[in-house]
Enzyme design. Structure first.
Site, PDB file in Angstrom:
ATOM      1  N   GLN A   3       1.459 -11.081  -3.730  1.00 50.15           N
ATOM      2  CA  GLN A   3       0.041 -10.705  -3.760  1.00 50.15           C
ATOM      3  C   GLN A   3      -0.422 -10.340  -5.161  1.00 50.15           C
ATOM      4  OE1 GLN A   3      -1.870  -8.000  -1.047  1.00 50.15           O
ATOM      5  NE2 GLN A   3      -0.326  -8.330   0.534  1.00 50.15           N
ATOM      6  N   HIS A  34      -8.311  -1.444  -0.805  1.00 54.15           N
ATOM      7  CA  HIS A  34      -7.261  -2.455  -0.998  1.00 54.15           C
ATOM      8  C   HIS A  34      -7.982  -3.721  -1.455  1.00 54.15           C
ATOM      9  CE1 HIS A  34      -4.565  -0.501   2.198  1.00 54.15           C
ATOM     10  NE2 HIS A  34      -5.752   0.012   2.461  1.00 54.15           N
ATOM     11  N   HIS A  59      -4.614  -1.209  -5.379  1.00 48.59           N
ATOM     12  CA  HIS A  59      -5.204  -0.150  -4.558  1.00 48.59           C
ATOM     13  C   HIS A  59      -5.994   0.770  -5.467  1.00 48.59           C
ATOM     14  CE1 HIS A  59      -1.986  -1.797  -2.052  1.00 48.59           C
ATOM     15  NE2 HIS A  59      -2.893  -1.613  -1.091  1.00 48.59           N
ATOM     16  N   CYS A  75       0.814  -1.218   0.000  1.00 50.97           N
ATOM     17  CA  CYS A  75       0.000   0.000   0.000  1.00 50.97           C
ATOM     18  C   CYS A  75       0.849   1.271   0.000  1.00 50.97           C
ATOM     19  CB  CYS A  75      -0.965   0.009   1.178  1.00 50.97           C
ATOM     20  SG  CYS A  75      -1.288  -1.590   1.899  1.00 50.97           S
ATOM     21  N   LYS A 105     -14.381  -4.472   5.737  1.00 47.24           N
ATOM     22  CA  LYS A 105     -13.845  -5.253   4.615  1.00 47.24           C
ATOM     23  C   LYS A 105     -14.689  -6.482   4.324  1.00 47.24           C
ATOM     24  CE  LYS A 105     -10.683  -7.854   7.541  1.00 47.24           C
ATOM     25  NZ  LYS A 105      -9.453  -8.573   7.651  1.00 47.24           N
ATOM     26  N   ARG A 147       6.359 -11.486   5.473  1.00 42.57           N
ATOM     27  CA  ARG A 147       5.713 -11.339   6.777  1.00 42.57           C
ATOM     28  C   ARG A 147       6.289 -12.348   7.739  1.00 42.57           C
ATOM     29  NH1 ARG A 147      -0.667 -10.277   5.166  1.00 42.57           N
ATOM     30  NH2 ARG A 147      -0.170  -8.496   3.829  1.00 42.57           N
ATOM     31  N   ASP A 170      -2.241  -7.835  -5.967  1.00 45.76           N
ATOM     32  CA  ASP A 170      -2.677  -6.676  -5.189  1.00 45.76           C
ATOM     33  C   ASP A 170      -3.131  -5.527  -6.083  1.00 45.76           C
ATOM     34  OD1 ASP A 170      -3.165  -5.240  -2.947  1.00 45.76           O
ATOM     35  OD2 ASP A 170      -1.074  -4.839  -2.431  1.00 45.76           O
TER      36      ASP A 170
HETATM   37  C1  TSB Z   1      -5.048  -6.375  -0.365  1.00 46.94           C
HETATM   38  N1  TSB Z   1      -2.854  -4.299   1.900  1.00 46.94           N
HETATM   39  C2  TSB Z   1      -3.783  -5.337   1.587  1.00 46.94           C
HETATM   40  C3  TSB Z   1      -3.827  -5.548   0.074  1.00 46.94           C
HETATM   41  O1  TSB Z   1      -3.890  -4.296  -0.585  1.00 46.94           O
HETATM   42  C4  TSB Z   1      -3.322  -6.622   2.283  1.00 46.94           C
HETATM   43  O2  TSB Z   1      -2.121  -6.872   2.384  1.00 46.94           O
HETATM   44  N2  TSB Z   1      -4.287  -7.420   2.721  1.00 46.94           N
HETATM   45  S1  TSB Z   1      -4.013  -8.821   3.469  1.00 46.94           S
HETATM   46  O3  TSB Z   1      -3.138  -8.635   4.569  1.00 46.94           O
HETATM   47  O4  TSB Z   1      -5.303  -9.362   3.771  1.00 46.94           O
HETATM   48  O5  TSB Z   1      -3.304  -9.775   2.482  1.00 46.94           O
HETATM   49  C5  TSB Z   1      -3.866 -10.047   1.220  1.00 46.94           C
HETATM   50  C6  TSB Z   1      -4.044 -11.513   0.984  1.00 46.94           C
HETATM   51  O6  TSB Z   1      -2.797 -12.193   1.085  1.00 46.94           O
HETATM   52  C7  TSB Z   1      -4.915 -12.232   1.999  1.00 46.94           C
HETATM   53  O7  TSB Z   1      -6.260 -12.081   1.671  1.00 46.94           O
HETATM   54  C8  TSB Z   1      -4.461 -13.676   1.859  1.00 46.94           C
HETATM   55  O8  TSB Z   1      -5.160 -14.322   0.812  1.00 46.94           O
HETATM   56  C9  TSB Z   1      -3.013 -13.547   1.438  1.00 46.94           C
HETATM   57  N3  TSB Z   1      -2.060 -13.859   2.534  1.00 46.94           N
HETATM   58  C10 TSB Z   1      -1.937 -13.206   3.708  1.00 46.94           C
HETATM   59  N4  TSB Z   1      -0.963 -13.746   4.450  1.00 46.94           N
HETATM   60  C11 TSB Z   1      -0.442 -14.778   3.732  1.00 46.94           C
HETATM   61  C12 TSB Z   1       0.597 -15.732   3.956  1.00 46.94           C
HETATM   62  N5  TSB Z   1       1.327 -15.714   5.070  1.00 46.94           N
HETATM   63  N6  TSB Z   1       0.855 -16.659   3.007  1.00 46.94           N
HETATM   64  C13 TSB Z   1       0.135 -16.665   1.855  1.00 46.94           C
HETATM   65  N7  TSB Z   1      -0.844 -15.795   1.593  1.00 46.94           N
HETATM   66  C14 TSB Z   1      -1.140 -14.857   2.513  1.00 46.94           C
HETATM   67 ZN    ZN Z   2      -3.077  -2.652   0.642  1.00 51.81          ZN
END
Ligand code: TSB
Ligand code: ZN
Length: 585
Positions: free
Chosen positions: A324, A458, A328, A277, A412, A306, A326
């Site tokens: 992702q 997002h 925005h 983001c 959300k 992460r 992803d």
């Molecule tokens: C959607 N900032 C927002 C983005 O813009 C975001 O990061 N959202 S999130 O934290 O929900 O992460 C997005 C998606 O990543 C989740 O819906 C999930 O499907 C996937 N995700 C989250 N953590 C993990 C992980 N550790 N391993 C694999 N996929 C993951």
């Molecule tokens: Zn985001």
């Protein structure tokens, strides 16, 4: 599968079985010390310190045997109530129990222990009356578990098991467990050479093998095309940012425990980014925007890092390095409804393309009472939440509401799916955000010339390519649709000596038509190669001999079938190309 924890009778039975397990372990390994042995959805476990001994699955049958012996001997299970001092005296040699007891308040709780023959364990109860009640049980696996879940503490051994009231229920459950193991993407991922992991790379850092890379590339192309059609603007940004970037976004304060530690380079301090983001906010802020330009949709297939607990990482489903799908979306407040609707429509469209039905929409709302977690703007929250509900109702989408599950910055919508093994996870997500654009002081020029703050949505449709691939492997049991299959056609000559030339001709022709094709020219028996190919997950197996060569045709068998079909070369190529182009299921 039955939820053991929620079934009152099975709960007590499984809890008593955990004691039976501990009792048997104490007989076989007198040095054993016991931490906790709770009931879980899928049975029970016990965390045990065995000193220098490390158990493997091979040790479980002998423990089961000892459990059976104690069960048969029909020992009464008796409850004993104790004062705190009595409890401390009774368990003085066991630092784990002492730790538990010292944290108990005897004015608040009755401290009790349960005794069966020569074994006694601290426990709240209740329990079955006799060891005889636990007759139909099975130990399922053993794994390491840090004491109190803290990686700085000693690693204990966790033995999992399950217990039922009768043999049929136990067998049914074991069958389901076997099925789930077969469907587990970690097994399929290995069998089909989709991904691998290596200690030298690290926990939660899988590597995509050539077959997996094909699947991922197909997914990327697929969703990229969809997003291009919807006027998304795709970008590339670095997978690090400075600590200051994440201080500006608020992640440094609110998300730090999920991030890798920072690293210093010259005068800058970097972090591996957990989210994209902030980068996208800066890209939006790079230009002036008029109200007429909005919505602006900035998309990226972006690598994120992460810190996931080491016990939580799992194959491709929960990783520490992910990518992702992803984007925005920068919108005016009056565009929230429309734009949110487009996202939900895209989600529905994608799930339909993959033939996915096993999922649930969860609408996460704020808890209006919780003034600390949620920023205080009743009108904004109410408007936004109502708008989301309206859209979902308009689209006739079924969903459930989760109060207090919203992020602190807005409500959300998530898509929840159930993996073969383990708890539900989120796949797609769509999150409204009123705060981030303010923190980055983003603006657009409104029709009256004034500066306004956009709202950010997002959204990740496939979630991450990692998690989506895990899910799709489990849903299809590895039998991916032809367009996604790493190998689409496997050619087998009836006889290498006479038919290899014709097979090569067909191979080249399919390659020219962008089909992913393999030729099995190993010196193996035809039947063996056919059997192997048909049970493998390759959609089409071609078998080419005299008949096919002379008539310029091909014969094929479909994945999992023994029926043979014959087509002209042109017919086959047309059929296959259509199937791939249409992404048929
Ligand atoms: C959607 N900032 C927002 C983005 O813009 C975001 O990061 N959202 S999130 O934290 O929900 O992460 C997005 C998606 O990543 C989740 O819906 C999930 O499907 C996937 N995700 C989250 N953590 C993990 C992980 N550790 N391993 C694999 N996929 C993951
Ligand atoms: Zn985001």
């Amino acid at each position: 599968m039955k939820n053991i924890k929620e079934d009152e009778k099975l709960n007590v039975l499984n809890h008593s079985c955990a004691h039976l397990l501990a009792h048997a372990v104490k007989h076989l390994y007198p040095q054993a010390k016991f931490w906790v042995g709770p009931v879980i959805e899928s049975g029970f476990y016990y965390d045990i310190d065995l000193g220098d001994v490390t158990l493997t699955e091979e040790d479980l049958p002998s423990i089961e045997k000892e459990m059976k012996k104690i069960s048969k001997s029909d020992k009464l299970i008796k409850r004993i109530e104790l004062s705190k001092q009595e409890a401390l005296d009774m368990f003085k040699d066991d630092e784990y129990k002492v730790d538990l007891i010292s944290r108990m308040d005897e004015n608040d709780t009755v401290i009790s222990a349960y005794k069966q023959d020569d074994f006694i364990d601290l426990c709240r109860g209740p329990h079955m009356n006799s060891t005889k009640a636990m007759k139909y049980f099975k130990l399922l696996k053993v794994s390491g578990a840090y004491w109190k879940g803290d990686a700085n503490n000693k690693m204990l051994q966790r033995i999992y098991g399950i217990c039922f009231e009768n043999e049929e229920d136990l067998n049914e459950c074991l069958r389901e467990i076997e099925e789930a193991k077969e469907r587990d993407h970690r097994k399929i991922g290995k069998d089909l050479s989709i991904f691998m992991s290596h200690d030298l790379v690290g926990k939660g850092m899988p590597m995509w093998l050539p077959n997996g890379a094909i699947v991922r590339k197909q997914l990327e192309n697929y969703i990229y095309e969809k997003e291009q059609k919807l006027n998304y603007l795709h970008v590339y940004t670095p997978c690090v940012g400075t600590v200051d970037l994440y201080k500006t976004s608020g992640h440094w304060d609110h998300y730090k425990e999920n991030m890798f530690p920072s690293m210093k380079v010259d005068t800058e301090e970097f972090v591996l980014r957990p989210m994209n983001c902030p980068h996208h906010m800066l890209i939006y802020g790079n230009e002036l925007h008029s109200y007429k330009d909005l919505p602006i949709r900035i998309g990226e297939f972006a690598a994120d890092f992460r810190y996931e607990a080491s016990g939580a990482v799992k194959g491709l489903e929960r990783v520490r390095c992910m990518c992702q799908n992803d984007a925005h979306l920068f919108v005016r407040p009056d565009q929230i409804g429309d734009e949110f609707k487009k996202v939900v429509e895209l989600i529905l469209d994608v799930y339909k393309d993959f033939g996915l039905n096993n999922y649930k929409f969860r609408l996460s709302l704020r808890d209006p009472e919780d003034k600390e977690k949620y920023f205080d703007d009743d009108e904004m929250w109410n408007n936004a939440e109502n708008k989301l509900r309206e859209v979902l109702n308009e689209l006739g989408v079924e969903y459930f509401e989760a109060i207090g599950e919203a992020a602190f910055y807005g409500p959300k919508l998530d898509v929840e799916v159930k993996p073969a093994i383990g708890p539900e996870v989120t796949l797609s997500t769509c999150q409204l955000d009123f705060l981030l654009p303010r923190r980055f002081e983003l603006t657009y020029v409104d029709s009256d010339g004034s500066k306004k703050t956009p709202v950010v949505i997002h959204r990740a449709i496939l979630g991450t390519f990692d998690r989506f691939t895990a899910f799709i492997l489990e849903e299809t049991k590895g039998a991916l649709p032809t367009w996604l299959s790493p190998v689409q056609v496997n050619i087998i000559p009836v006889n290498n000596e006479y038919h290899l030339e014709y097979c090569n001709e067909i191979f080249d022709l399919l390659k020219e038509n962008n089909v992913r094709v393999k030729l099995d020219d190993r010196e193996e028996k035809l039947n063996y190669k056919m059997r192997e190919s048909v049970i493998s997950k390759v959609p089409y197996t071609l078998i080419l001999g005299d008949k096919e060569r002379d008539a310029k045709t091909i014969s094929y068998r479909l994945r999992g079938s023994n029926e043979t079909f014959n087509l002209s070369i042109d017919e086959f190529i047309k059929k296959l190309s259509d199937e791939i182009k249409n992404k048929s299921l």
